[in-house]
Design a protein around this motif. Structure first.
Motif, PDB file in Angstrom:
ATOM      1  N   GLU A  91       6.274   4.002  -8.648  1.00  0.00           N
ATOM      2  CA  GLU A  91       7.000   3.726  -9.887  1.00  0.00           C
ATOM      3  C   GLU A  91       7.549   2.308  -9.915  1.00  0.00           C
ATOM      4  OE1 GLU A  91       9.870   6.866 -10.036  1.00  0.00           O
ATOM      5  OE2 GLU A  91       8.375   8.356 -10.615  1.00  0.00           O
ATOM      6  N   GLU A  92       8.009   1.821  -8.791  1.00  0.00           N
ATOM      7  CA  GLU A  92       8.589   0.476  -8.746  1.00  0.00           C
ATOM      8  C   GLU A  92       7.531  -0.615  -8.771  1.00  0.00           C
ATOM      9  OE1 GLU A  92      10.913  -2.658  -8.906  1.00  0.00           O
ATOM     10  OE2 GLU A  92      11.694  -0.625  -9.060  1.00  0.00           O
ATOM     11  N   PHE A  93       6.482  -0.459  -7.985  1.00  0.00           N
ATOM     12  CA  PHE A  93       5.470  -1.515  -7.863  1.00  0.00           C
ATOM     13  C   PHE A  93       4.439  -1.486  -8.982  1.00  0.00           C
ATOM     14  CE2 PHE A  93       7.284  -1.885  -3.721  1.00  0.00           C
ATOM     15  CZ  PHE A  93       6.978  -3.168  -3.278  1.00  0.00           C
ATOM     16  N   GLU A  94       4.171  -0.298  -9.526  1.00  0.00           N
ATOM     17  CA  GLU A  94       3.126  -0.137 -10.545  1.00  0.00           C
ATOM     18  C   GLU A  94       1.843  -0.858 -10.123  1.00  0.00           C
ATOM     19  OE1 GLU A  94       4.680  -1.292 -14.377  1.00  0.00           O
ATOM     20  OE2 GLU A  94       6.286   0.191 -14.268  1.00  0.00           O
ATOM     21  N   PRO A  95       1.301  -0.475  -8.944  1.00  0.00           N
ATOM     22  CA  PRO A  95       0.106  -1.161  -8.439  1.00  0.00           C
ATOM     23  C   PRO A  95      -1.107  -0.915  -9.327  1.00  0.00           C
ATOM     24  CG  PRO A  95       0.477   0.835  -7.190  1.00  0.00           C
ATOM     25  CD  PRO A  95       1.658   0.667  -8.103  1.00  0.00           C
ATOM     26  N   LYS A  96      -2.088  -1.788  -9.204  1.00  0.00           N
ATOM     27  CA  LYS A  96      -3.335  -1.639  -9.968  1.00  0.00           C
ATOM     28  C   LYS A  96      -4.093  -0.392  -9.527  1.00  0.00           C
ATOM     29  CE  LYS A  96      -3.615  -6.555 -10.750  1.00  0.00           C
ATOM     30  NZ  LYS A  96      -3.307  -7.586  -9.800  1.00  0.00           N
ATOM     31  N   ALA A  97      -3.939  -0.040  -8.263  1.00  0.00           N
ATOM     32  CA  ALA A  97      -4.580   1.158  -7.711  1.00  0.00           C
ATOM     33  C   ALA A  97      -3.720   1.674  -6.567  1.00  0.00           C
ATOM     34  CB  ALA A  97      -5.977   0.821  -7.194  1.00  0.00           C
ATOM     35  N   PHE A  98      -3.912   2.940  -6.227  1.00  0.00           N
ATOM     36  CA  PHE A  98      -3.233   3.488  -5.064  1.00  0.00           C
ATOM     37  C   PHE A  98      -4.156   4.465  -4.358  1.00  0.00           C
ATOM     38  CE2 PHE A  98      -2.175   6.606  -8.296  1.00  0.00           C
ATOM     39  CZ  PHE A  98      -2.189   7.819  -7.622  1.00  0.00           C
ATOM     40  N   VAL A  99      -3.930   4.602  -3.054  1.00  0.00           N
ATOM     41  CA  VAL A  99      -4.675   5.553  -2.233  1.00  0.00           C
ATOM     42  C   VAL A  99      -3.645   6.505  -1.650  1.00  0.00           C
ATOM     43  CG1 VAL A  99      -6.128   5.861  -0.190  1.00  0.00           C
ATOM     44  CG2 VAL A  99      -6.454   3.861  -1.660  1.00  0.00           C
ATOM     45  N   PHE A 100      -3.870   7.781  -1.873  1.00  0.00           N
ATOM     46  CA  PHE A 100      -2.982   8.814  -1.360  1.00  0.00           C
ATOM     47  C   PHE A 100      -3.825   9.761  -0.530  1.00  0.00           C
ATOM     48  CE2 PHE A 100      -0.422  12.746  -1.769  1.00  0.00           C
ATOM     49  CZ  PHE A 100       0.814  12.256  -1.397  1.00  0.00           C
ATOM     50  N   GLU A 101      -3.492   9.875   0.748  1.00  0.00           N
ATOM     51  CA  GLU A 101      -4.286  10.698   1.664  1.00  0.00           C
ATOM     52  C   GLU A 101      -4.433  12.123   1.142  1.00  0.00           C
ATOM     53  OE1 GLU A 101      -4.153  12.299   6.266  1.00  0.00           O
ATOM     54  OE2 GLU A 101      -2.436  11.246   5.446  1.00  0.00           O
ATOM     55  N   ASN A 102      -5.630  12.648   1.224  1.00  0.00           N
ATOM     56  CA  ASN A 102      -5.901  14.017   0.824  1.00  0.00           C
ATOM     57  C   ASN A 102      -5.395  14.959   1.911  1.00  0.00           C
ATOM     58  OD1 ASN A 102      -6.892  16.368  -0.263  1.00  0.00           O
ATOM     59  ND2 ASN A 102      -8.983  15.992   0.362  1.00  0.00           N
ATOM     60  N   VAL A 103      -4.410  15.758   1.593  1.00  0.00           N
ATOM     61  CA  VAL A 103      -3.878  16.753   2.512  1.00  0.00           C
ATOM     62  C   VAL A 103      -4.060  18.109   1.839  1.00  0.00           C
ATOM     63  CG1 VAL A 103      -1.831  17.533   3.765  1.00  0.00           C
ATOM     64  CG2 VAL A 103      -2.217  15.103   3.430  1.00  0.00           C
TER      65      VAL A 103
END
Length: 82
Positions: free
Chosen positions: A57-69
């Protein structure tokens, strides 16, 4: 972790919102693991992914990777994921 302020980190890095290319992270898997002998909603590690959300929410990156758990989706019939 609660005392870490994403806005302060972004400011110290000299980044504007939306300037970061990618944010990479993931929840600790121990509390969600389908291989664990027992899984509990009360495991404090199960809430740590919310801090990752704060950074998104703070950085508002162009993309993000969230590990699949996989266990994240199934714990408590999906309550955590929802």
């Amino acid at each position: 972790m609660e005392e870490v302020d994403p806005a302060e980190i972004r400011t110290r890095l000299g980044l504007a919102k939306g300037e970061l290319d990618v944010l990479v992270g993931g929840p600790p898997c121990q509390g969600f693991s389908i291989n664990a002998p027992e899984r509990f909603m009360s495991d404090p590690r199960n809430k740590l992914f919310r801090h990752y959300e704060r950074f998104l929410e703070e950085f508002e990156p162009k993309a993000f990777v969230f590990e699949n758990v996989p266990g994240l989706l199934s714990l408590a019939d999906g309550k955590v994921f929802r």
